[in-house]
Structures are given as structure tokens and as C-alpha cells.
Design an enzyme around this catalytic site. Sequence first.
Site, mmCIF file in Angstrom:
data_model
loop_
_atom_site.group_PDB
_atom_site.id
_atom_site.type_symbol
_atom_site.label_atom_id
_atom_site.label_comp_id
_atom_site.label_asym_id
_atom_site.label_seq_id
_atom_site.Cartn_x
_atom_site.Cartn_y
_atom_site.Cartn_z
ATOM 1 N N GLU A 1 -8.914 -16.441 0.887
ATOM 2 C CA GLU A 1 -8.275 -15.432 1.733
ATOM 3 C C GLU A 1 -9.191 -14.278 2.107
ATOM 4 O OE1 GLU A 1 -7.086 -14.243 -2.552
ATOM 5 O OE2 GLU A 1 -7.654 -16.038 -1.433
ATOM 6 N N ASP B 1 0.207 4.967 11.378
ATOM 7 C CA ASP B 1 1.194 4.392 10.464
ATOM 8 C C ASP B 1 2.558 5.071 10.599
ATOM 9 O OD1 ASP B 1 -1.126 3.143 9.621
ATOM 10 O OD2 ASP B 1 -1.402 4.500 7.931
ATOM 11 N N HIS C 1 -11.631 -17.505 -3.826
ATOM 12 C CA HIS C 1 -10.613 -16.856 -2.985
ATOM 13 C C HIS C 1 -10.852 -17.169 -1.506
ATOM 14 C CE1 HIS C 1 -8.598 -14.354 -6.045
ATOM 15 N NE2 HIS C 1 -9.769 -14.431 -6.656
ATOM 16 N N GLY D 1 -4.788 -13.555 -10.072
ATOM 17 C CA GLY D 1 -4.266 -12.462 -10.893
ATOM 18 C C GLY D 1 -5.265 -12.068 -11.962
ATOM 19 N N LYS E 1 -3.585 -2.265 8.516
ATOM 20 C CA LYS E 1 -3.729 -1.326 9.624
ATOM 21 C C LYS E 1 -3.837 -2.024 10.979
ATOM 22 C CE LYS E 1 -4.593 2.624 9.220
ATOM 23 N NZ LYS E 1 -3.763 3.843 9.163
ATOM 24 N N TYR F 1 -6.324 -17.742 -10.598
ATOM 25 C CA TYR F 1 -5.358 -17.831 -11.694
ATOM 26 C C TYR F 1 -4.259 -18.841 -11.370
ATOM 27 C CZ TYR F 1 -1.682 -16.528 -14.999
ATOM 28 O OH TYR F 1 -0.694 -16.565 -15.974
#
Length: 509
Positions: free
Chosen positions: A167, A223, A165, A51, A365, A79
Site C-alpha cells: 500500500e 479541511d 507493504h 500491525g 488531503k 502482521y
Amino acid sequence: MILVIDFGSQYNQLIARRVREAHVFCQIEPPSISMDAIRKLNPDGIILSGGPASIYDKNSPKIDRAVLDLKIPILGICYGMQFMVDALGGNVEHAGKREYGFAEFEVKKQEDIFQNVDKKTKCWMSHGDSIVKLPRGFSIAGSTTNTRIAAVTNKKKNLYGLQFHPEVEHTVQGQTMLRNFLFTVCGCKRNWSMKSFAKDAISQIRETVQDKKVILGLSGGVDSSVSAVLINEAIGKNLTCIFVDNGLLRKDEAAKLKKTLRQHLKIKIRFVAARNLFLNALSKVTEPEKKRKIIGKVFMDVFEKEAKKITGAEFLAQGTLYPDVIESVSAFGGPSAVIKSHHNVGGLPGKMKLKLVEPLKFLFKDEVRLLGAELGMPDDLIWRQPFPGPGLAIRIIGEITRKRLAILREADALLLEEIRASGYYKKLWQSFGVLLPIKSVGVMGDQRTYENILAIRAVTSRDAMTADWAKLPHKLLGKISNRMINEVKGINRVVYDISSKPPGTIEWE
């Protein structure tokens, strides 16, 4: 299942996406979630996201510290790790040297989340605070040159923390670390799939909408098309799709989409001609955020007018995706930064009369394409490159006029023709032209010209959160430039955008 606590990171849904890629179900909740609610969910593990706040800020987000005593495996990221350390008596301070971008991470022991991870590996850092003192029971699990405490463990409490991170794709072995947490530490089972997502989404739509009617804004992109098929599966004839020709579409797109959508989707569709409304409202407007807001407002005005013609319509469905949401507003109320407003997120009026249904808003996507395939949709719809809701309005930098739209339409059609012919269309995330607000001097037929500059943008990406400029062959770029200058009246110079995201965005506006 895995519970993800959203502390406001722009990557929190990316964490969830990585968990889903490992075929494990996950759920995102705000830090205000109660302990009773957590116990009721009975997660196999908890991930505390990163964050933008500092843990020592007065209003920094915090979850009930009792969560750290549950002995459920917990992984704190950036964070999230700092919250964990601070809550248990450690110290976090402003770093003397901030750390952003690539760093070399050195693992102390190749066990638990670092099982099968190289002793030295590249990770992606993004922090201005650092841990200076660990609470009792914690040990350092890894370091970088700049950050001594870059990873921590407390095996007794089943707590793990990473300052970087895992991810993001830039952390080379990040997915290995996350999968180690899921399977080695938490003991999760691989039993989630896009088929199960479709089943749950259809059930949730039915529960939300019941016997009411839904209007869907259909653009013809993947989408909105997938949203239409998904909602049609849920409520059938109670769905009406509306396609708005806003005058900002590609060459012949309205006619092509009318044929394609009616042929493949077998869904009720109304086509509305509204180009004059949009173009008049955009007259002399040059500021990109103002363009998006105007397009959003006119879009909703058209929809509300159409809604009055449909008795019992109470919901508006949109093909909003997670990157749209996170760039516009934090999905769960966290303090994520607004990067740009998306017409179907930031452009919505405050007192909208229709309630929203956004079944894809926590998907990326490529996940939507997988969902489309699961729903049996044709490839030409599933693999269509993304096209922004505001259309060519945000690919014309500066004032939008009918003349400039005509130039960009021709240029765009020519570019896509060459990209398809070269076999690059499916390899690229997006490829498009941007008409610049400046002109340049040229020589054509021994005469001086003073005409428009076209910038070509072509990028590769997996999820639109990050993107790199495409290394297209010089021969292809040369052919595109030659044809563009010779065949599109009004263009005498072509340039190629070699910016990545970040620091740029994919679209220019």
C-alpha cells in the site's frame, strides 16, 4: 466491496485509500467483528492489515480464525499474513535480522496477485518477525535476500500473504499487486467514486444529526471548508460555523478569511476574537505536546461558550483527516503508536458536552480536494496548502511571545510570496518557516548582530503519511534567504530543512 481488518497498522487507512483509488468500495472494521457481521457484509474480498504486535504476544489482536475457511479471497499484509499462517498451524518467530526499508523482492510465478509484476522489484519492509514454517497447503510465492518467506499463497483456500507493504508508495509495483487482488482474484467492479462518497457522507450526516444543530470549527483551510460545505448540503440552516482568531494565524489571515469564507461558502459564520485567551494560556510554555493540549483545551472552552448561545446545538463538526487521527490514536481501537496529538484529536477534553461529527476523518488531503471539487468549491480554497490547527505556535520552537510571533508572521508572508511567484505553490505539499530557539552571530552594516535563525521547510507529498524535502532551485532559495535577512527585522540567518518523513514529521513540533 472489500473488508479491511484493522490490526493496528498506521497504514490501514492507506490500504483503504488504495482500494478507493481503484474505484472499489471498502470498509474498515476491528478484528473483534463477528462472523455473522462479516457474512452480512458479504465482501468480495478481505484484507488483513499489518500491525505493531507480534503474533506470539499474549494480547496480540486476532480475528475469528473461521474467517479463513470462508473461501472469500483474503490478502494478509505483514502482521495480517503472520496471523493467517499462525492460525492455520504454521510458525512465526522473532527474526534474527530485522528488515526495515527497501528490499529487492523476487517473484516465483508471475500469476494471480503478481500478474504483470516484474520478476524482481523493490518493496518496502517493516518487520521484526518472520515466518519459519508454512501450514499445509501453502507455498512460497516470493522472497527477499533477508526473508525467504516474503509472500505466500494457498489457492485452495483462496489465501494470499505479503510480508511487505504493497500500500505504500515505496513498494514500486504495490498498486499493481493490490489491483490484481481486487480484479483478478476477487472479481470486483470499478463502481466507487468521490461522488458516491459525497452522497453517502451527506446521508450519514443527516441520519446522525437529524434535526439538531451543529457548530463547526472553521479555520479557512481546505479541511474545515470542505466539511462546512458537505454538512451544509446535509442540514442547511442547522449548521453554524465559528471562526476563532487565536492570535496564532498568518499575517492578515483573519481579515482575508472573513472576506473569502462569507463570499464563497454562503454559510452562517460567527467570528470570535480570542487571541489573548490563547496567548496568555501559552505564556512560558515550551514543550510541544503541552502547547497542543493547551490550544485544544482553550479551543474547546471557546466553543462551549459559543455553543450556549446557540439553542439546540448538540454537535461539534471538525475537519479532522485520517493522518491526524492515525498519528494521535488508532481509528478503530488498534494498538497504533501515538506520534503526536492533533489539536482536534488528542486535545479534546474527556467530558466534552458536544458530540463530534467528523465527516472527513477517513480521507487524505488530496481526496478532500477531490471532494471539494465535486462539491463545486473554488480553487483558491481547495488548493490552499495545509496549515496546522495550532497555527504558528508549533512553528515557533520554544516560548511563544508576541514579538516572536510578529517576526515569524513577516517571514512566513515573505516566503509564501516568493513560493507563489516562482510557480511552486501548487507543486509543494507545504512550505513554511520555523523560528528556532537559538540565535546566531552575524555582521550587518559592519556591525555585529545576534539575532534569530529561521528554518525553511518545504516538502512534496501525496497524502502526508510520507514526505520528501523539496529540491527547490538554489537561485530561489538564495533569493528567499537574501530577502528574509534584509527585510525581516530580527532574522540574520536562514537554513533549509532537508529531512524526509519518516524519520522526521512535516511540522517540527
